[in-house]
Design a protein around this motif. Structure first.
Motif, PDB file in Angstrom:
ATOM      1  N   THR A  30       0.853  -1.182   0.000  1.00 32.83           N
ATOM      2  CA  THR A  30       0.000   0.000   0.000  1.00 32.83           C
ATOM      3  C   THR A  30       0.893   1.237   0.000  1.00 32.83           C
ATOM      4  O   THR A  30       1.735   1.406   0.880  1.00 32.83           O
ATOM      5  CB  THR A  30      -0.912   0.025   1.232  1.00 32.83           C
ATOM      6  OG1 THR A  30      -1.839  -1.063   1.141  1.00 32.83           O
ATOM      7  CG2 THR A  30      -1.691   1.337   1.308  1.00 32.83           C
ATOM      8  N   LYS A  35      -4.338   5.183   8.700  1.00 33.67           N
ATOM      9  CA  LYS A  35      -4.328   3.937   9.456  1.00 33.67           C
ATOM     10  C   LYS A  35      -5.684   3.245   9.399  1.00 33.67           C
ATOM     11  O   LYS A  35      -5.780   2.020   9.279  1.00 33.67           O
ATOM     12  CB  LYS A  35      -3.909   4.202  10.903  1.00 33.67           C
ATOM     13  CG  LYS A  35      -2.427   4.546  11.046  1.00 33.67           C
ATOM     14  CD  LYS A  35      -2.047   4.780  12.499  1.00 33.67           C
ATOM     15  CE  LYS A  35      -0.561   5.093  12.620  1.00 33.67           C
ATOM     16  NZ  LYS A  35      -0.151   5.367  14.016  1.00 33.67           N
ATOM     17  N   GLY A  36      -6.739   4.064   9.451  1.00 30.16           N
ATOM     18  CA  GLY A  36      -8.069   3.489   9.350  1.00 30.16           C
ATOM     19  C   GLY A  36      -8.326   2.823   8.011  1.00 30.16           C
ATOM     20  O   GLY A  36      -9.123   1.876   7.911  1.00 30.16           O
ATOM     21  N   THR A  49      -6.059   1.197   6.421  1.00 29.16           N
ATOM     22  CA  THR A  49      -5.089   0.117   6.258  1.00 29.16           C
ATOM     23  C   THR A  49      -5.105  -0.844   7.449  1.00 29.16           C
ATOM     24  O   THR A  49      -4.053  -1.291   7.914  1.00 29.16           O
ATOM     25  CB  THR A  49      -3.669   0.702   6.088  1.00 29.16           C
ATOM     26  OG1 THR A  49      -3.387   1.567   7.202  1.00 29.16           O
ATOM     27  CG2 THR A  49      -3.549   1.494   4.804  1.00 29.16           C
ATOM     28  N   ASP A  50      -6.307  -1.157   7.933  1.00 32.43           N
ATOM     29  CA  ASP A  50      -6.456  -2.101   9.060  1.00 32.43           C
ATOM     30  C   ASP A  50      -5.658  -1.677  10.280  1.00 32.43           C
ATOM     31  O   ASP A  50      -5.165  -2.503  11.037  1.00 32.43           O
ATOM     32  CB  ASP A  50      -6.046  -3.522   8.640  1.00 32.43           C
ATOM     33  CG  ASP A  50      -6.957  -4.087   7.561  1.00 32.43           C
ATOM     34  OD1 ASP A  50      -8.170  -3.774   7.583  1.00 32.43           O
ATOM     35  OD2 ASP A  50      -6.459  -4.833   6.697  1.00 32.43           O
ATOM     36  N   TRP A  51      -5.484  -0.374  10.447  1.00 32.82           N
ATOM     37  CA  TRP A  51      -4.802   0.235  11.590  1.00 32.82           C
ATOM     38  C   TRP A  51      -3.324  -0.137  11.687  1.00 32.82           C
ATOM     39  O   TRP A  51      -2.710  -0.041  12.753  1.00 32.82           O
ATOM     40  CB  TRP A  51      -5.537  -0.089  12.889  1.00 32.82           C
ATOM     41  CG  TRP A  51      -6.926   0.460  12.832  1.00 32.82           C
ATOM     42  CD1 TRP A  51      -8.075  -0.242  12.603  1.00 32.82           C
ATOM     43  CD2 TRP A  51      -7.311   1.830  12.952  1.00 32.82           C
ATOM     44  NE1 TRP A  51      -9.157   0.610  12.552  1.00 32.82           N
ATOM     45  CE2 TRP A  51      -8.714   1.891  12.771  1.00 32.82           C
ATOM     46  CE3 TRP A  51      -6.607   3.015  13.179  1.00 32.82           C
ATOM     47  CZ2 TRP A  51      -9.422   3.080  12.816  1.00 32.82           C
ATOM     48  CZ3 TRP A  51      -7.310   4.203  13.226  1.00 32.82           C
ATOM     49  CH2 TRP A  51      -8.705   4.231  13.051  1.00 32.82           C
ATOM     50  N   LEU A  52      -2.749  -0.533  10.547  1.00 29.94           N
ATOM     51  CA  LEU A  52      -1.317  -0.814  10.516  1.00 29.94           C
ATOM     52  C   LEU A  52      -0.520   0.393  10.011  1.00 29.94           C
ATOM     53  O   LEU A  52       0.567   0.679  10.501  1.00 29.94           O
ATOM     54  CB  LEU A  52      -1.034  -2.017   9.606  1.00 29.94           C
ATOM     55  CG  LEU A  52      -1.619  -3.361  10.051  1.00 29.94           C
ATOM     56  CD1 LEU A  52      -1.333  -4.427   8.997  1.00 29.94           C
ATOM     57  CD2 LEU A  52      -1.046  -3.772  11.399  1.00 29.94           C
ATOM     58  N   ARG A  90       3.469   2.502   8.386  1.00 23.04           N
ATOM     59  CA  ARG A  90       3.484   1.392   9.333  1.00 23.04           C
ATOM     60  C   ARG A  90       4.863   1.269   9.963  1.00 23.04           C
ATOM     61  O   ARG A  90       5.859   1.798   9.454  1.00 23.04           O
ATOM     62  CB  ARG A  90       3.111   0.090   8.634  1.00 23.04           C
ATOM     63  CG  ARG A  90       4.127  -0.408   7.622  1.00 23.04           C
ATOM     64  CD  ARG A  90       3.894  -1.864   7.256  1.00 23.04           C
ATOM     65  NE  ARG A  90       4.730  -2.304   6.151  1.00 23.04           N
ATOM     66  CZ  ARG A  90       5.993  -2.689   6.268  1.00 23.04           C
ATOM     67  NH1 ARG A  90       6.618  -2.636   7.444  1.00 23.04           N
ATOM     68  NH2 ARG A  90       6.667  -3.097   5.207  1.00 23.04           N
TER      69      ARG A  90
END
Length: 394
Positions: free
Chosen positions: A180, A240-241, A243-246, A290
């Motif tokens: 990403t 982050k939201g 990207t699954d919080w990563l 990340r």
């Protein structure tokens, strides 16, 4: 000759200047056929780059036809059509041997970091640029590249900076398949960074800006997901939201010193000049990446310090890569992409202006009027040359 001339912040004009001349046996004189206004030129126009002197001619993106060569030039001859990378470099120093052409050790006596750049103030050597009818091209045996017969002038002029800079921005991100990638800035460099991310295997590309016309262009042309930062309360949290919080694998800063979005950064970096430009995007990139991710920086900042959250870089284990693009290193691969139909750089050109209207061109581009993404300037001598060529063909 007619040339753009800097008269102070927000003041440029087209005026008559002396024709350039051969000053060294390895010089060439090039008649400019196309030149661009770059987003980086706006830093000069807005008075943000030190030692930008009245009378200087901007323009580091240009192509043309060789008019004259010095006695030691062997690779070019009059009549050759050339694209001229924005880097001025010797080709022989320690850094050029490593293909770090933007860091050449021999062409800029004013700095120990950046090498020479056409039309970009005396901090990059004081060389006049290509927003003119003619330009002196030093190191002519190593810098310019002959334009392939199947490459248009419009595609070639974008290869002098914007396209290779975006490409290098993606390359410095070391994108792995499926990554990403978040690109901050939907100007030409950001658009090419997003486009290049797909070429390098990205699984998802997100472009952040606040101008709807640029975001819509990014959505359709790159293509990419888009985020208008003015509609987001916290940029890093928003990414982050998504990207699954990563966080994102790669964040690319294609904005630099004039970033908006944080009042303190704008005040201290753009108006009070207490730091080398607004570091808003650097904060967003560092905080949105990340852990173990990569930050790639091609946005231009000044030579002084910036307020950057370096502790977050350490604690998140981030890799930061940054530089001015080494244009000539990327040209063979980019031309291959163009010839294969994977890339059409000229598609970002939205406006064409005669050089005589350079003041209006800067105003429109600077003020983001008329959905302007990339403006091209056409000198009067270029129009005369094209009429001559057309007459010969008929």
């Amino acid at each position: 000759m007619l040339a753009m001339q800097y008269r102070g912040p927000y003041r440029v004009r087209a005026t008559q200047k002396a024709d350039p001349r051969i000053e060294h046996p390895n010089d060439a004189i090039v008649r400019v056929l196309r030149s661009c206004i770059c987003g980086s030129d706006l830093h000069l126009y807005h008075g943000l780059v030190p030692d930008t002197r009245v009378g200087h001619t901007f323009g580091h993106e240009f192509v043309g036809v060789v008019e004259q060569v010095g006695s030691s030039v062997r690779s070019l001859q009059p009549g050759d059509h050339v694209l001229v990378p924005f880097n001025i470099f010797c080709g022989t120093c320690f850094f050029c041997q490593k293909e770090l052409f933007s860091n050449c050790h021999n062409v800029n006596p004013e700095a120990t970091a950046v090498g020479g750049i056409y039309g970009y103030s005396h901090t990059t050597g004081g060389y006049d640029g290509g927003q003119a009818e003619y330009v002196r091209v030093p190191m002519a045996d190593v810098g310019p590249m002959k334009i392939p017969s199947d490459l248009s002038l419009d595609d070639a002029v974008i290869l002098t900076d914007a396209c290779p800079t975006g490409y290098q921005a993606a390359q410095m991100g070391e994108i792995a398949e499926g990554d990403t990638v978040v690109v901050f800035g939907a100007g030409p460099v950001g658009l090419f960074a997003a486009k290049s991310a797909w070429l390098m295997g990205a699984g998802r590309v997100i472009v952040v800006d606040h101008l709807e016309y640029r975001l819509e262009f990014a959505r359709s042309w790159c293509p990419a997901e888009i985020v208008n930062f003015k509609e987001v309360q916290d940029m890093a949290e928003h990414i982050k939201g998504m990207t699954d919080w990563l966080g994102a694998d790669v964040c690319i800063d294609c904005v630099g010193a004039e970033a908006v979005g944080n009042a303190l950064q704008v005040l201290s970096g753009r108006y009070l000049k207490l730091q080398g430009g607004s570091a808003t995007v650097l904060h967003w990139a560092i905080n949105a990446a990340r852990k173990g991710g990569t930050i790639s920086i091609v946005g231009v900042y000044g030579p002084t310090g910036n307020m950057v959250p370096i502790g977050n870089v350490l604690n998140k284990g981030l890799t930061i890569r940054a530089n001015q693009a080494a244009v000539k290193r990327h040209l063979p691969r980019l031309i291959e992409h163009i010839q294969a139909g994977r890339l059409k750089p000229s598609e970002v050109i939205t406006h064409r202006f005669p050089l005589e209207e350079v003041a209006d061109a800067y105003h429109i581009f600077s003020s983001k009027l008329d959905n302007c993404i990339k403006p091209v300037l056409i000198p009067p001598s270029a129009r005369a040359y094209e009429r001559e060529v057309s007459a010969q063909l008929h």
